[in-house]
Design a protein around this motif. Sequence first.
Motif, PDB file in Angstrom:
ATOM      1  N   VAL A   1      -2.724  18.213  -3.243  1.00 40.74           N
ATOM      2  CA  VAL A   1      -2.703  17.362  -2.842  1.00 40.74           C
ATOM      3  C   VAL A   1      -1.502  16.452  -1.956  1.00 40.74           C
ATOM      4  CG1 VAL A   1      -3.588  14.682  -3.622  1.00 40.74           C
ATOM      5  CG2 VAL A   1      -4.823  16.480  -4.532  1.00 40.74           C
TER       6      VAL A   1
ATOM      7  N   GLU B   1      -4.160  19.621  -8.966  1.00 40.13           N
ATOM      8  CA  GLU B   1      -3.491  18.630  -8.222  1.00 40.13           C
ATOM      9  C   GLU B   1      -2.527  18.569  -6.862  1.00 40.13           C
ATOM     10  OE1 GLU B   1      -2.336  19.816 -11.601  1.00 40.13           O
ATOM     11  OE2 GLU B   1      -4.468  18.474 -11.616  1.00 40.13           O
TER      12      GLU B   1
ATOM     13  N   ARG C   1      -7.324  20.969   3.545  1.00 38.07           N
ATOM     14  CA  ARG C   1      -8.002  20.561   3.248  1.00 38.07           C
ATOM     15  C   ARG C   1      -9.489  21.582   2.946  1.00 38.07           C
ATOM     16  NH1 ARG C   1      -6.404  16.239   7.317  1.00 38.07           N
ATOM     17  NH2 ARG C   1      -6.650  14.001   5.786  1.00 38.07           N
TER      18      ARG C   1
ATOM     19  N   ARG D   1       0.713  -1.078   0.215  1.00 36.93           N
ATOM     20  CA  ARG D   1      -0.290  -0.020  -0.185  1.00 36.93           C
ATOM     21  C   ARG D   1       0.631   1.571   0.103  1.00 36.93           C
ATOM     22  NH1 ARG D   1      -5.218   1.721   1.050  1.00 36.93           N
ATOM     23  NH2 ARG D   1      -5.825  -0.651   2.246  1.00 36.93           N
TER      24      ARG D   1
ATOM     25  N   GLN E   1       3.882   5.637  -5.501  1.00 37.11           N
ATOM     26  CA  GLN E   1       3.326   6.044  -7.430  1.00 37.11           C
ATOM     27  C   GLN E   1       2.362   6.816  -7.382  1.00 37.11           C
ATOM     28  OE1 GLN E   1       5.719   4.532  -8.763  1.00 37.11           O
ATOM     29  NE2 GLN E   1       6.232   3.572  -7.084  1.00 37.11           N
ATOM     30  N   ALA E   2       1.164   7.385  -6.379  1.00 36.24           N
ATOM     31  CA  ALA E   2       0.419   7.628  -6.941  1.00 36.24           C
ATOM     32  C   ALA E   2       0.651   9.563  -6.708  1.00 36.24           C
ATOM     33  CB  ALA E   2      -1.101   7.506  -5.854  1.00 36.24           C
ATOM     34  N   LEU E   3       2.336   9.804  -5.798  1.00 32.01           N
ATOM     35  CA  LEU E   3       1.985  10.943  -5.304  1.00 32.01           C
ATOM     36  C   LEU E   3       3.252  11.329  -6.444  1.00 32.01           C
ATOM     37  CD1 LEU E   3       2.774  13.633  -3.498  1.00 32.01           C
ATOM     38  CD2 LEU E   3       4.899  11.525  -2.409  1.00 32.01           C
TER      39      LEU E   3
ATOM     40  N   TRP F   1       3.691   1.829  -1.307  1.00 31.14           N
ATOM     41  CA  TRP F   1       4.567   1.333  -2.551  1.00 31.14           C
ATOM     42  C   TRP F   1       3.732   2.490  -3.742  1.00 31.14           C
ATOM     43  CZ3 TRP F   1       3.862  -0.320  -7.938  1.00 31.14           C
ATOM     44  CH2 TRP F   1       4.657   0.449  -8.418  1.00 31.14           C
ATOM     45  N   VAL F   2       2.593   1.420  -3.590  1.00 32.88           N
ATOM     46  CA  VAL F   2       1.093   2.329  -4.537  1.00 32.88           C
ATOM     47  C   VAL F   2       1.158   3.822  -4.288  1.00 32.88           C
ATOM     48  CG1 VAL F   2      -1.395   2.145  -5.158  1.00 32.88           C
ATOM     49  CG2 VAL F   2      -0.517   0.377  -4.809  1.00 32.88           C
TER      50      VAL F   2
ATOM     51  N   TYR G   1       3.129  10.506  -9.429  1.00 27.49           N
ATOM     52  CA  TYR G   1       2.464  10.782 -10.861  1.00 27.49           C
ATOM     53  C   TYR G   1       1.291  11.689 -10.700  1.00 27.49           C
ATOM     54  CZ  TYR G   1       5.023   6.852 -12.985  1.00 27.49           C
ATOM     55  OH  TYR G   1       6.572   5.983 -13.251  1.00 27.49           O
ATOM     56  N   THR G   2       0.754  11.662  -9.539  1.00 25.76           N
ATOM     57  CA  THR G   2       0.448  13.245  -9.208  1.00 25.76           C
ATOM     58  C   THR G   2       1.251  14.518  -9.274  1.00 25.76           C
ATOM     59  OG1 THR G   2      -1.629  11.854  -7.764  1.00 25.76           O
ATOM     60  CG2 THR G   2      -1.743  14.713  -7.656  1.00 25.76           C
TER      61      THR G   2
ATOM     62  N   GLU H   1      -5.522  20.233   8.448  1.00 25.25           N
ATOM     63  CA  GLU H   1      -6.846  21.783   8.891  1.00 25.25           C
ATOM     64  C   GLU H   1      -6.479  22.608   7.762  1.00 25.25           C
ATOM     65  OE1 GLU H   1      -4.855  20.659  11.551  1.00 25.25           O
ATOM     66  OE2 GLU H   1      -5.821  18.770  12.089  1.00 25.25           O
TER      67      GLU H   1
ATOM     68  N   VAL I   1      -7.941  22.966   0.145  1.00 28.04           N
ATOM     69  CA  VAL I   1      -8.754  22.084  -1.014  1.00 28.04           C
ATOM     70  C   VAL I   1     -10.347  22.354  -1.212  1.00 28.04           C
ATOM     71  CG1 VAL I   1      -9.545  19.670  -2.060  1.00 28.04           C
ATOM     72  CG2 VAL I   1      -7.256  19.884  -0.979  1.00 28.04           C
TER      73      VAL I   1
ATOM     74  N   LEU J   1      -0.188  17.572   1.579  1.00 29.23           N
ATOM     75  CA  LEU J   1      -1.357  16.619   2.107  1.00 29.23           C
ATOM     76  C   LEU J   1      -1.924  15.154   2.575  1.00 29.23           C
ATOM     77  CD1 LEU J   1      -4.312  17.559   4.261  1.00 29.23           C
ATOM     78  CD2 LEU J   1      -5.387  17.581   1.463  1.00 29.23           C
ATOM     79  N   HIS J   2      -1.587  14.685   0.791  1.00 32.36           N
ATOM     80  CA  HIS J   2      -0.867  13.691   1.176  1.00 32.36           C
ATOM     81  C   HIS J   2      -0.010  12.880   1.783  1.00 32.36           C
ATOM     82  CE1 HIS J   2      -0.805   9.071  -0.714  1.00 32.36           C
ATOM     83  NE2 HIS J   2       0.243   9.866  -1.385  1.00 32.36           N
TER      84      HIS J   2
END
Lengths: 388, 302
Positions: A316, A313, A374, A285, A291-293, A287-288, A295-296, A371, A377, A319-320
């Motif tokens: 994000v 984007e 968010r 998870r 990769q999400a970070l 690792w996923v 490619y975003t 906070e 966003v 926060l992530h």
Amino acid sequence: MDFRDTPDEAEFRAGLRAWLVEALPPGWQQQPPHVGRWDEDTARTWARKLYDAGYSGITWPKEYGGQGQPYTYQGIFLEETARVGAPDHIGVIGLGMAGPTITAWGSQEQKQRYLANILSGEEIWCQGFSEPGSGSDLAGARTSAVLDGDEWVVNGQKVWSSYAHIADWCILVVRTDPAAAKHAGLSYLLVDMKSPGVEVRPLRQITGDPEFNEIWFTDVRVPRESMLGQPGDGWKVAMTTLLHERGTLGFALTAALERAVNRLITTAKETGADSDPVQRDRIARHWVELQALRYTNYRSLTTLVKTGVPGPEGSVAKLHWSESNQRLTKLAQELLGERAMLSGAGGYWDGYWAYQQLRSRGNTIEAGTSEILRGIVAERVLGLPKSR
Amino acid sequence: MDFAFSEEQQMLRASARDWLADRYPLDRVAAISDGDLGYDPDAWAELTKLGWLDESLELTDLAVLCEEAGYGLLPAPFVTTVALAAPAVGSAERPASVVHDGLAPDGAAVELLVAGARVVEASACTITAVDSVDRLRRYARVELPEADAGESVTSTPDAQLRAGALLACEAVGVTQRALDLTVAYVKQREQFGRVIGSYQAIAHRVSDVYVQLELARSLAYWAAWSVEAGDPQAEVAVAAARSAAGEAALFGCEAAIQSHGGIGFTWEHPLHRFYKRAQWISSWSGSATSQRAQIATALFGD
């Protein structure tokens, strides 16, 4: 759509890889990871090496001594230096925040005076934005500057200033007009940290490290011309600084998370957790999430290169990353079991994960609390009404 | 490095979005979902005319269309055809699906069925509709004719990867629609004298959906590109995209139902149809957990 390097990018990457092998001490990558912040000598030497090799100010305009390359090159630089765990650049505040703000708002004299020394790492900068009474609410800053002849007289206190203990200069948000509306009363000064009346005290964090500092200003006299923009422009100038902080932040965060995921995988192998299906799932998870970070961030960068402004984007990333890094370091500590509670030389990797886990609690507070992010966003990206 | 769809692909997206909104507004989708068939039998001829079934479409073009099909809940066996069946059938000209354990999604809405290494005419099979959670992608029980019927085919090695990447894109479309419906609702619904979108408990949850959506979107597009380009990372990219996009779609729809309050829990409201599609995508051919198990194998070995 094509994720491969262009021929020019590939050449830059190959050149950098070869240079890193030469520039880092022999056996560098076989050593356990560094714990805590780098000592000043190591960091200064590294900054100088980067400058001499032309890896400082990669995206800065050529006329100010930069390389004039697109942001993708800065991304490649951060990816490759993270891959080998190279030291951090000691001049990050100057390179990432003060420099771009001076480029955008400074007079010709100011650009000539400051930019070259930021690039070479000769002068270190710190940031004086947050105060004990105004953290997230920057516009509530109370540190004051009053004009006396040709000088501003500064009084007040700033907190959470990295590098202030060794900094030569400070980008400082001050209140110059107490009568004006909140945002309109602010101004932006460039302050010599060696001025009489500047006092820096280390602020110890839960890691035990004094990574940040408090700065006290007592009747500090600052030349009238050491201001970016006009009196009252402080909020707008500060927004330029924060925009640049977020501009390439995504790459730095991806690089940091990549380092962390690779080290988590190593620790899983060394502790035998790599044969536990539950832990394998949790690590996969992460690792996923990495990769999400990544490619975003590429997506945000493509928008930046094509339109000149970072895409929505991009909000994000921080926060992530911060929350992912908190979960990751906690998982690493869990894998170590009772050994997790040993710090220093007796601990696993000299207590690396213990330090990283405690340090990660600051990730959701510094550079915009989760906070606040968010809220950004919700209001600026999704157009929800302001919440109070 | 260039992570953007081409201008043609952006136009394709805009025209697909417009066509779906015009042809299948949500009340029509609801009527079809509640009807006997669960799909519009006239849709296929229109999709053919629109060029959605052309052989010339690349995987990243189909990524755009599958995402939009998810956004609009296109009531036709389009995604099953292009994502699941087309690699084995060899074209997307005729509506087609695949049989897993005797069941085929959209099984009563297609003309061709892929069963193992064979492609058979649906008209040669005994097909019985079965009650399904996703009433716009209903399962049918398929009894195949004698063993040697139909044309034998060899599945291309990337068939599974294409399917995974395109389903991740469909999930992204579902999540985007759940988010859009929620944002519109919380901006106008008032309680205690204020619009509920001004409460942080609501606003922050909606922000979390946006974050998960954008992360999943990046992975889904990366996966589609990786498969199209034959990138060595294609397999892990698809596993990452499927696990993240499936979970994001479930989370997005659940957050949408919660943010809508009571109305979001009703059959009349469209949200449950998106939620059920998210569930269908997550259930198809391996859970998010099993996708991550594949990634773990790539990281650690067996």
